[in-house]
Scaffold this motif. Structure first.
Motif, PDB file in Angstrom:
ATOM      1  N   THR A 112       0.855  -1.365   0.035  1.00 11.84           N
ATOM      2  CA  THR A 112      -0.007  -0.090   0.003  1.00 11.84           C
ATOM      3  C   THR A 112       0.845   1.158  -0.011  1.00 11.84           C
ATOM      4  OG1 THR A 112      -1.809  -1.166   1.077  1.00 11.84           O
ATOM      5  CG2 THR A 112      -1.658   1.476   1.293  1.00 11.84           C
ATOM      6  N   ILE A 113       1.882   1.231   1.033  1.00  6.63           N
ATOM      7  CA  ILE A 113       2.818   2.485   0.938  1.00  6.63           C
ATOM      8  C   ILE A 113       3.427   2.589  -0.488  1.00  6.63           C
ATOM      9  CG2 ILE A 113       4.963   3.437   1.968  1.00  6.63           C
ATOM     10  CD1 ILE A 113       3.891   2.055   4.693  1.00  6.63           C
ATOM     11  N   GLN A 114       4.088   1.521  -1.022  1.00  8.11           N
ATOM     12  CA  GLN A 114       4.669   1.652  -2.275  1.00  8.11           C
ATOM     13  C   GLN A 114       3.847   2.253  -3.483  1.00  8.11           C
ATOM     14  OE1 GLN A 114       5.741  -2.692  -2.883  1.00  8.11           O
ATOM     15  NE2 GLN A 114       7.809  -2.293  -2.025  1.00  8.11           N
ATOM     16  N   ARG A 115       2.497   1.659  -3.555  1.00  2.00           N
ATOM     17  CA  ARG A 115       1.827   2.487  -4.153  1.00  2.00           C
ATOM     18  C   ARG A 115       1.546   3.996  -4.108  1.00  2.00           C
ATOM     19  NH1 ARG A 115      -2.749  -2.404  -5.684  1.00  2.00           N
ATOM     20  NH2 ARG A 115      -3.554  -0.471  -6.776  1.00  2.00           N
ATOM     21  N   MET A 116       1.024   4.226  -2.862  1.00  2.00           N
ATOM     22  CA  MET A 116       0.900   5.637  -2.491  1.00  2.00           C
ATOM     23  C   MET A 116       2.038   6.624  -2.674  1.00  2.00           C
ATOM     24  SD  MET A 116      -1.707   5.110   0.860  1.00  2.00           S
ATOM     25  CE  MET A 116      -2.074   6.789   0.786  1.00  2.00           C
ATOM     26  N   LEU A 117       3.391   6.016  -2.467  1.00  2.00           N
ATOM     27  CA  LEU A 117       4.528   6.873  -2.572  1.00  2.00           C
ATOM     28  C   LEU A 117       4.762   6.981  -4.331  1.00  2.00           C
ATOM     29  CD1 LEU A 117       7.143   8.038  -1.493  1.00  2.00           C
ATOM     30  CD2 LEU A 117       8.173   5.564  -1.832  1.00  2.00           C
ATOM     31  N   ARG A 118       4.325   6.327  -4.899  1.00  2.00           N
ATOM     32  CA  ARG A 118       4.362   6.316  -6.433  1.00  2.00           C
ATOM     33  C   ARG A 118       3.512   7.272  -6.856  1.00  2.00           C
ATOM     34  NH1 ARG A 118       4.276   1.248 -10.922  1.00  2.00           N
ATOM     35  NH2 ARG A 118       4.156   2.440 -12.552  1.00  2.00           N
ATOM     36  N   GLN A 119       2.141   7.515  -6.407  1.00  2.41           N
ATOM     37  CA  GLN A 119       1.226   8.471  -6.750  1.00  2.41           C
ATOM     38  C   GLN A 119       1.622   9.754  -6.013  1.00  2.41           C
ATOM     39  OE1 GLN A 119      -2.354   6.498  -4.793  1.00  2.41           O
ATOM     40  NE2 GLN A 119      -3.039   6.003  -6.720  1.00  2.41           N
ATOM     41  N   TYR A 157      12.209  10.341  -1.460  1.00  2.00           N
ATOM     42  CA  TYR A 157      10.862  10.316  -1.518  1.00  2.00           C
ATOM     43  C   TYR A 157      10.086  10.102  -0.207  1.00  2.00           C
ATOM     44  CZ  TYR A 157      12.423  10.601  -6.345  1.00  2.00           C
ATOM     45  OH  TYR A 157      13.245  10.974  -7.469  1.00  2.00           O
ATOM     46  N   PHE A 158      10.614   8.861   0.290  1.00  2.00           N
ATOM     47  CA  PHE A 158      10.166   8.393   1.619  1.00  2.00           C
ATOM     48  C   PHE A 158      10.054   9.424   2.810  1.00  2.00           C
ATOM     49  CE2 PHE A 158      11.089   4.086  -0.009  1.00  2.00           C
ATOM     50  CZ  PHE A 158      10.065   3.352   0.292  1.00  2.00           C
ATOM     51  N   ASP A 159      11.190  10.121   2.679  1.00  2.00           N
ATOM     52  CA  ASP A 159      11.364  11.259   3.846  1.00  2.00           C
ATOM     53  C   ASP A 159      10.246  12.552   3.364  1.00  2.00           C
ATOM     54  OD1 ASP A 159      13.524   9.993   4.547  1.00  2.00           O
ATOM     55  OD2 ASP A 159      15.043  11.181   3.628  1.00  2.00           O
ATOM     56  N   ARG A 160       9.997  12.673   2.248  1.00  2.00           N
ATOM     57  CA  ARG A 160       9.101  13.760   1.812  1.00  2.00           C
ATOM     58  C   ARG A 160       7.807  13.177   2.184  1.00  2.00           C
ATOM     59  NH1 ARG A 160       9.694  17.376  -3.760  1.00  2.00           N
ATOM     60  NH2 ARG A 160       7.288  17.900  -3.462  1.00  2.00           N
ATOM     61  N   LEU A 161       7.255  12.092   1.951  1.00  2.00           N
ATOM     62  CA  LEU A 161       6.211  11.259   2.131  1.00  2.00           C
ATOM     63  C   LEU A 161       5.717  11.275   3.704  1.00  2.00           C
ATOM     64  CD1 LEU A 161       3.524  10.203   1.352  1.00  2.00           C
ATOM     65  CD2 LEU A 161       4.679   7.751   1.416  1.00  2.00           C
ATOM     66  N   GLU A 162       7.213  10.998   4.626  1.00  2.00           N
ATOM     67  CA  GLU A 162       6.887  10.828   5.901  1.00  2.00           C
ATOM     68  C   GLU A 162       6.600  12.593   6.560  1.00  2.00           C
ATOM     69  OE1 GLU A 162       9.338   9.308   9.821  1.00  2.00           O
ATOM     70  OE2 GLU A 162      10.457   9.509   8.027  1.00  2.00           O
ATOM     71  N   SER A 163       7.246  13.303   5.953  1.00  2.00           N
ATOM     72  CA  SER A 163       6.890  14.600   6.537  1.00  2.00           C
ATOM     73  C   SER A 163       5.572  15.157   6.101  1.00  2.00           C
ATOM     74  CB  SER A 163       8.055  15.776   5.691  1.00  2.00           C
ATOM     75  OG  SER A 163       7.621  16.912   5.825  1.00  2.00           O
ATOM     76  N   TYR A 164       4.944  14.692   4.828  1.00  2.00           N
ATOM     77  CA  TYR A 164       3.692  15.017   4.488  1.00  2.00           C
ATOM     78  C   TYR A 164       2.503  14.246   5.172  1.00  2.00           C
ATOM     79  CZ  TYR A 164      -0.416  15.194   1.176  1.00  2.00           C
ATOM     80  OH  TYR A 164      -1.498  15.659   0.649  1.00  2.00           O
ATOM     81  N   ALA A 165       2.908  13.078   5.421  1.00  2.00           N
ATOM     82  CA  ALA A 165       1.780  12.227   5.988  1.00  2.00           C
ATOM     83  C   ALA A 165       1.942  11.793   7.445  1.00  2.00           C
ATOM     84  CB  ALA A 165       1.438  10.975   5.276  1.00  2.00           C
ATOM     85  N   LYS A 213      -0.628  11.485  10.216  1.00  2.00           N
ATOM     86  CA  LYS A 213      -1.999  11.550   9.585  1.00  2.00           C
ATOM     87  C   LYS A 213      -2.331  10.476   8.797  1.00  2.00           C
ATOM     88  CE  LYS A 213      -1.923  16.682   9.044  1.00  2.00           C
ATOM     89  NZ  LYS A 213      -0.742  16.870   9.598  1.00  2.00           N
ATOM     90  N   MET A 214      -1.410   9.397   8.495  1.00  2.00           N
ATOM     91  CA  MET A 214      -1.770   8.227   7.712  1.00  2.00           C
ATOM     92  C   MET A 214      -1.588   6.964   8.583  1.00  2.00           C
ATOM     93  SD  MET A 214      -0.632   7.035   3.874  1.00  2.00           S
ATOM     94  CE  MET A 214       0.826   6.592   4.123  1.00  2.00           C
ATOM     95  N   PHE A 215      -2.481   6.304   8.878  1.00  2.00           N
ATOM     96  CA  PHE A 215      -2.225   5.038   9.637  1.00  2.00           C
ATOM     97  C   PHE A 215      -2.611   3.861   8.839  1.00  2.00           C
ATOM     98  CE2 PHE A 215      -3.309   8.558  12.467  1.00  2.00           C
ATOM     99  CZ  PHE A 215      -2.121   8.366  13.824  1.00  2.00           C
ATOM    100  N   LEU A 216      -2.050   2.689   9.127  1.00  2.00           N
ATOM    101  CA  LEU A 216      -2.354   1.636   8.101  1.00  2.00           C
ATOM    102  C   LEU A 216      -2.793   0.343   9.248  1.00  2.00           C
ATOM    103  CD1 LEU A 216       0.324   1.673   5.546  1.00  2.00           C
ATOM    104  CD2 LEU A 216      -1.869   2.289   5.181  1.00  2.00           C
ATOM    105  N   TYR A 217      -3.843  -0.328   8.944  1.00  2.00           N
ATOM    106  CA  TYR A 217      -4.157  -1.615   9.960  1.00  2.00           C
ATOM    107  C   TYR A 217      -3.550  -2.602   9.232  1.00  2.00           C
ATOM    108  CZ  TYR A 217      -6.845  -5.050  12.397  1.00  2.00           C
ATOM    109  OH  TYR A 217      -7.098  -6.133  13.348  1.00  2.00           O
ATOM    110  N   ASP A 218      -2.800  -3.512   9.803  1.00  2.00           N
ATOM    111  CA  ASP A 218      -2.011  -4.559   9.215  1.00  2.00           C
ATOM    112  C   ASP A 218      -2.846  -5.873   9.520  1.00  2.00           C
ATOM    113  OD1 ASP A 218      -0.201  -6.327   8.039  1.00  2.00           O
ATOM    114  OD2 ASP A 218       1.456  -5.987   9.518  1.00  2.00           O
TER     115      ASP A 218
END
Length: 270
Positions: free
Chosen positions: A62-69, A88-96, A99-104
């Motif tokens: 899920t993270i891989q796909r959202m990172l691509r988007q 890209y990971f660093d910037r997504l972490e700063s952005y989300a 605010k973004m949670f994933l249920y595993d």
């Protein structure tokens, strides 16, 4: 308080209201998970916390796909070519971050678990948008109409009681042709699903265009690659169909053929 989808064309006639439930239905491989991921990124941009409970895909994927988007490009290709994707990971972490949670959890769960997780997210984490992918993983048996009705009823109650918006991915029945546009009566399972929820969207891929392109034919790029079709909006004034084009590199749906993928953070595209 209302929230919007990330496309300009949708903002005038559709808003997400807290206390409501929205269903996104479509065929297998129709882009339901991709479009809800893009919607989640757009909601985070509006300063709201989102949780994705996908029982069909591991959080890593899920993270891989959202990172691509989020990045607007094919990072899997970049990684295979030896490129550094850590920025890209660093910037997504700063952005989300926060605010973004994933249920595993993958596979079938029971409705009690899902309701419990949604309630925890609302009360303890301050989540305002909870995405469930998908209904058929939460209620055992496609013909358990009473179970589906009871689960949807409890989702609607939970959304109202905790003032959150619940997004529910669902499947449609097999059509006579994969080129046929479905409607809300084509949802799998109980007919009460569409009746109970507040909003119903159908995600449709333009298979006719795809098949023609695959066969080497000439396609009209003005024809959309997909349609996001509003088939019900209980508290809104319109039920519009929105034309979308698929950008393969970013896995985003955009509003015009050849359009640049949308940017989600203030830094612009990478």
């Amino acid at each position: 308080v209302t929230y919007t989808m990330p496309w300009v064309s949708t903002k005038k006639t559709f808003q997400y209201r807290l206390g409501e439930v929205t269903v996104y239905a479509g065929a297998n491989g129709g882009g339901k998970s991709l479009i809800t991921g893009q919607i989640a990124l757009g909601l985070i941009r509006q300063g709201v916390a989102v949780c994705i409970a996908s029982f069909e895909m591991k959080p890593k994927r899920t993270i891989q796909r959202m990172l691509r988007q989020f990045s607007g490009q094919n990072l899997e290709h970049t990684h295979l070519m030896g490129g550094d994707i850590s920025p890209y990971f660093d910037r997504l972490e700063s952005y989300a971050g926060g605010k973004m949670f994933l249920y595993d959890q993958q596979g079938t769960v029971n409705s009690r678990q899902v309701l419990g997780v949604a309630r925890y997210c609302a009360v303890e984490l301050g989540v305002k948008h909870f995405i469930i992918d998908s209904l058929m993983k939460c209620v055992a048996g496609e013909d358990d109409y009473n179970g589906q009705k009871a689960f949807i009823d409890e989702l609607c109650s939970l959304a109202r009681d905790h003032n959150i918006h619940i997004h529910l991915v669902h499947h449609i029945r097999k059509q006579d042709s994969d080129e046929t546009k479905p409607n809300k009566n084509d949802l799998k399972g109980s007919g009460s699903i569409a009746d109970q929820v507040d909003n119903v969207f159908l995600m449709w891929r333009n298979k006719k265009k795809e098949h023609k392109a695959q066969a080497g034919g000439t396609v009209d790029e003005k024809d959309p690659d997909a349609m996001l079709m509003c088939e019900k909006q209980r508290n809104g004034e319109a039920e519009d169909w929105f034309s979308l084009w698929y950008d393969k590199d970013s896995q985003q749906f955009v509003e015009m053929a050849g359009a640049v993928p949308m940017s989600f953070d203030e830094g612009g595209r990478f």
